[in-house]
Design a protein around this motif. Structure first.
Motif, PDB file in Angstrom:
ATOM      1  N   ASN A   3      10.582  52.164  16.130  1.00  0.00           N
ATOM      2  CA  ASN A   3      10.029  51.222  15.164  1.00  0.00           C
ATOM      3  C   ASN A   3      10.691  49.862  15.364  1.00  0.00           C
ATOM      4  OD1 ASN A   3       8.751  50.039  13.020  1.00  0.00           O
ATOM      5  ND2 ASN A   3       9.400  51.547  11.489  1.00  0.00           N
ATOM      6  N   VAL A   4      10.177  49.097  16.324  1.00  0.00           N
ATOM      7  CA  VAL A   4      10.751  47.796  16.667  1.00  0.00           C
ATOM      8  C   VAL A   4       9.821  46.698  16.157  1.00  0.00           C
ATOM      9  CG1 VAL A   4      11.547  46.288  18.526  1.00  0.00           C
ATOM     10  CG2 VAL A   4      11.839  48.781  18.708  1.00  0.00           C
ATOM     11  N   VAL A   5      10.376  45.756  15.401  1.00  0.00           N
ATOM     12  CA  VAL A   5       9.594  44.672  14.814  1.00  0.00           C
ATOM     13  C   VAL A   5      10.045  43.358  15.442  1.00  0.00           C
ATOM     14  CG1 VAL A   5       8.937  43.478  12.695  1.00  0.00           C
ATOM     15  CG2 VAL A   5       9.405  45.953  12.649  1.00  0.00           C
ATOM     16  N   LEU A   6       9.142  42.690  16.135  1.00  0.00           N
ATOM     17  CA  LEU A   6       9.431  41.385  16.731  1.00  0.00           C
ATOM     18  C   LEU A   6       9.196  40.306  15.686  1.00  0.00           C
ATOM     19  CD1 LEU A   6      10.069  39.610  19.210  1.00  0.00           C
ATOM     20  CD2 LEU A   6       7.613  39.691  19.760  1.00  0.00           C
ATOM     21  N   THR A   7      10.194  39.449  15.486  1.00  0.00           N
ATOM     22  CA  THR A   7      10.094  38.385  14.484  1.00  0.00           C
ATOM     23  C   THR A   7      10.160  37.016  15.158  1.00  0.00           C
ATOM     24  OG1 THR A   7      12.467  38.017  14.048  1.00  0.00           O
ATOM     25  CG2 THR A   7      11.415  39.911  12.964  1.00  0.00           C
ATOM     26  N   ASP A   8       9.956  35.980  14.379  1.00  0.00           N
ATOM     27  CA  ASP A   8      10.201  34.629  14.873  1.00  0.00           C
ATOM     28  C   ASP A   8      11.700  34.412  15.018  1.00  0.00           C
ATOM     29  OD1 ASP A   8       7.511  34.011  14.990  1.00  0.00           O
ATOM     30  OD2 ASP A   8       7.457  33.190  12.948  1.00  0.00           O
ATOM     31  N   ALA A   9      12.068  33.293  15.634  1.00  0.00           N
ATOM     32  CA  ALA A   9      13.471  33.033  15.962  1.00  0.00           C
ATOM     33  C   ALA A   9      14.290  32.667  14.726  1.00  0.00           C
ATOM     34  CB  ALA A   9      13.559  31.901  16.986  1.00  0.00           C
ATOM     35  N   GLY A  10      15.608  32.877  14.839  1.00  0.00           N
ATOM     36  CA  GLY A  10      16.544  32.428  13.815  1.00  0.00           C
ATOM     37  C   GLY A  10      16.562  33.301  12.577  1.00  0.00           C
ATOM     38  N   ASP A  11      17.448  32.931  11.657  1.00  0.00           N
ATOM     39  CA  ASP A  11      17.556  33.683  10.405  1.00  0.00           C
ATOM     40  C   ASP A  11      16.258  33.634   9.605  1.00  0.00           C
ATOM     41  OD1 ASP A  11      20.151  34.255  11.082  1.00  0.00           O
ATOM     42  OD2 ASP A  11      21.064  32.815   9.710  1.00  0.00           O
ATOM     43  N   ALA A  12      15.590  32.466   9.622  1.00  0.00           N
ATOM     44  CA  ALA A  12      14.332  32.351   8.877  1.00  0.00           C
ATOM     45  C   ALA A  12      13.291  33.313   9.432  1.00  0.00           C
ATOM     46  CB  ALA A  12      13.815  30.920   8.931  1.00  0.00           C
ATOM     47  N   GLY A  13      13.235  33.447  10.763  1.00  0.00           N
ATOM     48  CA  GLY A  13      12.289  34.375  11.373  1.00  0.00           C
ATOM     49  C   GLY A  13      12.590  35.818  11.034  1.00  0.00           C
ATOM     50  N   LEU A  14      13.877  36.181  11.091  1.00  0.00           N
ATOM     51  CA  LEU A  14      14.270  37.545  10.729  1.00  0.00           C
ATOM     52  C   LEU A  14      13.934  37.836   9.273  1.00  0.00           C
ATOM     53  CD1 LEU A  14      17.697  37.749  12.573  1.00  0.00           C
ATOM     54  CD2 LEU A  14      15.730  39.232  13.007  1.00  0.00           C
ATOM     55  N   MET A  15      14.209  36.882   8.396  1.00  0.00           N
ATOM     56  CA  MET A  15      13.921  37.094   6.975  1.00  0.00           C
ATOM     57  C   MET A  15      12.425  37.257   6.729  1.00  0.00           C
ATOM     58  SD  MET A  15      16.485  37.428   4.993  1.00  0.00           S
ATOM     59  CE  MET A  15      15.646  37.148   3.436  1.00  0.00           C
ATOM     60  N   ALA A  16      11.623  36.420   7.371  1.00  0.00           N
ATOM     61  CA  ALA A  16      10.172  36.537   7.201  1.00  0.00           C
ATOM     62  C   ALA A  16       9.683  37.895   7.686  1.00  0.00           C
ATOM     63  CB  ALA A  16       9.464  35.411   7.955  1.00  0.00           C
ATOM     64  N   GLY A  17      10.239  38.365   8.807  1.00  0.00           N
ATOM     65  CA  GLY A  17       9.855  39.675   9.319  1.00  0.00           C
ATOM     66  C   GLY A  17      10.265  40.801   8.392  1.00  0.00           C
ATOM     67  N   LEU A  18      11.470  40.725   7.868  1.00  0.00           N
ATOM     68  CA  LEU A  18      11.948  41.753   6.938  1.00  0.00           C
ATOM     69  C   LEU A  18      11.086  41.799   5.678  1.00  0.00           C
ATOM     70  CD1 LEU A  18      15.780  41.089   7.296  1.00  0.00           C
ATOM     71  CD2 LEU A  18      14.682  43.294   7.752  1.00  0.00           C
ATOM     72  N   GLU A  19      10.817  40.630   5.104  1.00  0.00           N
ATOM     73  CA  GLU A  19      10.049  40.588   3.864  1.00  0.00           C
ATOM     74  C   GLU A  19       8.621  41.088   4.068  1.00  0.00           C
ATOM     75  OE1 GLU A  19      11.586  37.282   0.938  1.00  0.00           O
ATOM     76  OE2 GLU A  19      11.196  36.372   2.881  1.00  0.00           O
ATOM     77  N   ALA A  20       8.002  40.684   5.185  1.00  0.00           N
ATOM     78  CA  ALA A  20       6.630  41.126   5.441  1.00  0.00           C
ATOM     79  C   ALA A  20       6.586  42.640   5.661  1.00  0.00           C
ATOM     80  CB  ALA A  20       6.070  40.397   6.675  1.00  0.00           C
ATOM     81  N   PHE A  21       7.574  43.170   6.361  1.00  0.00           N
ATOM     82  CA  PHE A  21       7.600  44.606   6.649  1.00  0.00           C
ATOM     83  C   PHE A  21       7.742  45.416   5.365  1.00  0.00           C
ATOM     84  CE2 PHE A  21       9.887  48.553   7.532  1.00  0.00           C
ATOM     85  CZ  PHE A  21       9.176  49.083   8.608  1.00  0.00           C
ATOM     86  N   PHE A  22       8.706  45.051   4.533  1.00  0.00           N
ATOM     87  CA  PHE A  22       8.960  45.867   3.332  1.00  0.00           C
ATOM     88  C   PHE A  22       7.924  45.611   2.235  1.00  0.00           C
ATOM     89  CE2 PHE A  22      13.263  46.105   5.269  1.00  0.00           C
ATOM     90  CZ  PHE A  22      13.325  47.491   5.342  1.00  0.00           C
TER      91      PHE A  22
END
Length: 264
Positions: A242-261
């Motif tokens: 279960n690998v989730v590719l996000t945008d760069a940087g902390d903002a990208g990781l946060m957006a990916g985490l929030e969208a996933f959950f």
């Protein structure tokens, strides 16, 4: 705490325990963003940043900075390690342009007073930097690359192929930390780890080795968030499901985490 990632649901990660694997001293911003959304950051560094053993080659490059046309900084670590030595020894040459692989490195350069900077605005990698107009006509240009020990050669090889004269200046070393795995493995055994964030392929490899065979079973089933396609590809090659590719940087990781959950 960084302001990146603010403005969304303040409880979007409530109850989620998320492993942050950035090096010690560099995890606070992402951890703070996770906790600002109601999550719990499990800080577990998988790379240790150390000083170079012999600083003399680096100091030699610093003394010759005026002779270069372009100075490239591979990472925020390269910026901070190199600039601390540079500014303790001399002024940054006014005519020297600094290039960074990502926006965070560019921000760090500006904090150190470097005014002439270039950086890609999307992806944070060698390919994106090499695509910039300023790095196309390199014949006769003198370039220094500040980096850690080793790493990819694509950037340097391409610049040389375009006609540049290149030097590397290693300003830090990366090492795998010696860590007590018990707290992390115990949390996994109790079902208390909801996601893992990894920000480099080397960090991913270190994490995979550090957790051992038992931890690897849990890691393969835990959602892993990576801000670059190369990291995501390496994770899948290790069998992570279960690998989730996000945008760069902390903002990208946060957006990916929030969208996933938000979908769960």
């Amino acid at each position: 705490m960084s302001g990146e990632g603010r403005g969304g649901d303040q409880a979007s990660l409530r109850g989620r325990r998320i492993v942050v694997t950035r090096p010690a001293g560099q995890a606070d911003a992402l951890a703070g963003l996770i906790e600002s959304r109601g999550g719990e950051a499990v800080v577990f560094p998988v790379i240790e940043i150390r000083d170079v053993e012999d600083v003399r080659p680096l100091l030699d490059v610093i003394d010759r900075l005026d002779r270069f046309d372009l100075a490239i900084f591979i990472s925020p670590n390269a910026v901070n390690k190199a600039m601390n030595l540079i500014l303790a020894r001399r002024r940054w040459p006014d005519a020297l342009t600094a290039a960074a692989l990502g926006r965070e490195s560019e921000k760090q350069l500006r904090r150190h007073g470097v005014a002439r900077t270039i950086a890609p605005q999307g992806r944070s990698d060698s390919e994106a930097l090499l695509a910039l107009p300023e790095l196309q006509a390199m014949a006769g240009k003198r370039v220094v690359v500040f980096r850690g020990d080793g790493g990819r050669e694509l950037l340097g090889d391409t610049l040389v192929a375009r006609g540049a004269t290149l030097e590397y200046a290693e300003c830090y070393r990366r090492a795998r930390p010696v860590a007590d795995m018990t707290p992390l493995l115990t949390a996994w055994a109790r079902g208390e780890i909801d996601a893992v964030t990894v920000t480099s392929s080397e960090g991913l490899a270190n994490l995979f080795d550090m957790v051992g065979k038992l931890g690897q079973q849990w890691l393969r089933r835990t959602p892993l968030f990576a801000p670059h396609a190369r990291i995501a590809e390496n994770a899948r090659a290790l069998g992570l499901d279960n690998v989730v590719l996000t945008d760069a940087g902390d903002a990208g990781l946060m957006a990916g985490l929030e969208a996933f959950f938000a979908k769960l």
